[in-house]
Design a protein around this motif. Structure first.
Motif, PDB file in Angstrom:
ATOM      1  N   TYR B 135       0.989  -0.977   0.050  1.00 34.20           N
ATOM      2  CA  TYR B 135       0.115  -0.071   0.228  1.00 34.20           C
ATOM      3  C   TYR B 135       0.696   1.252  -0.058  1.00 34.20           C
ATOM      4  CZ  TYR B 135      -3.245   3.774   1.753  1.00 34.20           C
ATOM      5  OH  TYR B 135      -3.816   4.731   2.566  1.00 34.20           O
ATOM      6  N   ASP B 138      -2.326   7.933  -0.028  1.00 37.56           N
ATOM      7  CA  ASP B 138      -2.539   9.115  -1.499  1.00 37.56           C
ATOM      8  C   ASP B 138      -1.798  10.038  -1.042  1.00 37.56           C
ATOM      9  OD1 ASP B 138      -3.775   9.680  -3.544  1.00 37.56           O
ATOM     10  OD2 ASP B 138      -5.824  10.393  -2.493  1.00 37.56           O
ATOM     11  N   TYR B 139      -0.653  10.733  -1.813  1.00 34.57           N
ATOM     12  CA  TYR B 139      -0.629  12.220  -1.412  1.00 34.57           C
ATOM     13  C   TYR B 139       0.527  11.220  -0.290  1.00 34.57           C
ATOM     14  CZ  TYR B 139      -3.489  14.657  -4.463  1.00 34.57           C
ATOM     15  OH  TYR B 139      -4.486  15.559  -4.972  1.00 34.57           O
ATOM     16  N   ARG B 170       5.116  -2.358  -4.979  1.00 34.44           N
ATOM     17  CA  ARG B 170       5.980  -2.863  -5.941  1.00 34.44           C
ATOM     18  C   ARG B 170       7.226  -3.192  -4.834  1.00 34.44           C
ATOM     19  NH1 ARG B 170       2.625  -2.293  -9.658  1.00 34.44           N
ATOM     20  NH2 ARG B 170       1.400  -0.403  -8.724  1.00 34.44           N
TER      21      ARG B 170
END
Lengths: 274, 274
Positions: B135, B138-139, B170
């Motif tokens: 995860y 966001d921002y 990733r």
């Protein structure tokens, strides 16, 4: 008459309803939001709505403090108190008060009646413009209170003269900020089925459409929109609203398509006697 | 004495402070959150803190309604009223009240004094366990009220007997849910520099460390942690806290490393006379 809010068992005017500042919805963004509207004083697709609300609460690990029957009674009471045939009903379920700003004890449930802010009639004739933006909501299949991204993008949307933002990620579109998206290509109605909130109106339109057209729910590339025959968006307040421009690209000559009009008319017809 | 809250110019007890339910922080998750602590009744690294708060407000397009000087006066007043030498100060700046639940007019600013919930002393001896989870916020460089993901993960964290969650995306790590992460390998101190909140304690520790070790701020793979010599996390309340287990993997034999201890001691020394 005026709008009212049910808050953990007590109904007062919206104006008079406050929440304590230790609420986890406020401090930690830990809140479920859901919304539906009424037609002729009756909740539209209440059963579908409730199913989604319960599912969202479960996925967010928020214990739902009210039964379907009690919630329905509250909703009818709020509608009656509003004095309106058509109003919006907002559910907000938060993690409740936490003195340590982290530990959930008892959730807070708000049920609020609201004015509906309908689309300008002209926009059904001209279609709307949206801007595209690479983003996917966290837990996209949940309707939470997480609209931070949209709020931050407001200046860009305004500056572009657009009505809303279309989200895509790695070339695939998902949804608008508060509505679903459809396109028509070669008489097939196509809509994304991943990383989206499954809207009540989306579901309703899909049911209507399946009797008339071939329908595909699948991954949709952003580029497919640019040579679509029609593009439209669906939501409780927008119903079936044509999109005629995405960023600088005009869709299908800027003309509202016949299937979009057909589905909007069909929906209007169905809800008239809801 | 007790904790108090400054809310748009008025200071009352936390207990007595409520916010109206149309606040965009509550309804739309549109809120900035920031936090710092005091040592010996003095705000720790106030200038660094203020710089970050102002930057976050700007990036979130929230007009900051208070000057640095006035905010400092408010903070000192809250500390005094708390009667504590060491307390936490929380800033919450939201999009303010919106009757239509969308349009921002005037932001709401809350400044709250709180108890500090310190780490159990034993955890500095044994280190803590964290679980990894794919995860990215966001921002991520903004300290907003968006902790929904963490709140939803609470049961997993508890079930694993862990203290917190480590985010990666990733293959690359970013941060814990409310703190930064460091590792030591071959006498080099390494910390991620992307998709993170730049913590005040992270910055402080980096300054201290640079006088003693080689330091690298760079992309860090999750796999690097598993054969690190030491891993620790930093935050206002945790200071320099060793991590000795990630998921099922024990780090460096489960022993707290010498550089972690050195930096914790150094920080404790520095703040003792703050």
């Amino acid at each position: 008459m005026a709008h009212h809010c049910y808050f953990n068992g007590i109904t007062t005017s919206v104006e008079a309803t406050n929440i304590h500042i230790t609420d986890l919805g406020l401090l930690r963004g830990y809140g479920l939001f859901d919304y539906f509207r009424t037609y002729n004083g009756r909740p539209f697709k209440w059963d579908w709505y409730w199913e989604r609300y319960e599912r969202s609460a479960k996925l967010m690990r928020l214990p739902n403090p009210i039964s379907k029957e009690d919630a329905y009674r509250v909703v009818l009471d709020l509608i009656k108190k509003s004095g309106l045939d058509d109003c919006g009903i907002r559910f907000v379920l938060t993690g409740g008060y936490a003195e340590d700003s982290m530990t959930m004890s008892k959730p807070n449930l708000l049920i609020i009646s609201e004015d509906i802010h309908p689309v300008k009639p002209k926009e059904y004739e001209t279609g709307i413009k949206v801007i595209s933006h690479e983003y996917v909501r966290d837990y996209p299949d949940l309707k939470s209170t997480d609209y931070k991204h949209l709020m931050i993008l407001q200046p860009e949307i305004k500056e572009a003269g657009a009505s809303d933002v279309l989200f895509y990620k790695r070339g695939y579109i998902s949804e608008l900020s508060r509505s679903n998206i459809f396109l028509v290509k070669n008489d097939i109605l196509i809509t994304p089925n991943r990383k989206i909130l499954r809207g009540i109106t989306r579901r309703f339109v899909l049911e209507l459409a399946k009797e008339h057209f071939k329908v595909e729910e699948r991954n949709v590339e952003l580029s497919e929109l640019f040579d679509a025959d029609e593009v439209f968006t669906t939501s409780s307040t927008k119903k079936v609203l044509p999109i005629t421009q995405i960023d600088k690209k005009i869709i299908a000559g800027g003309v509202v398509g016949s299937k979009t009009k057909f589905l909007l008319d069909l929906m209007n017809e169905k809800v008239k006697n809801w």
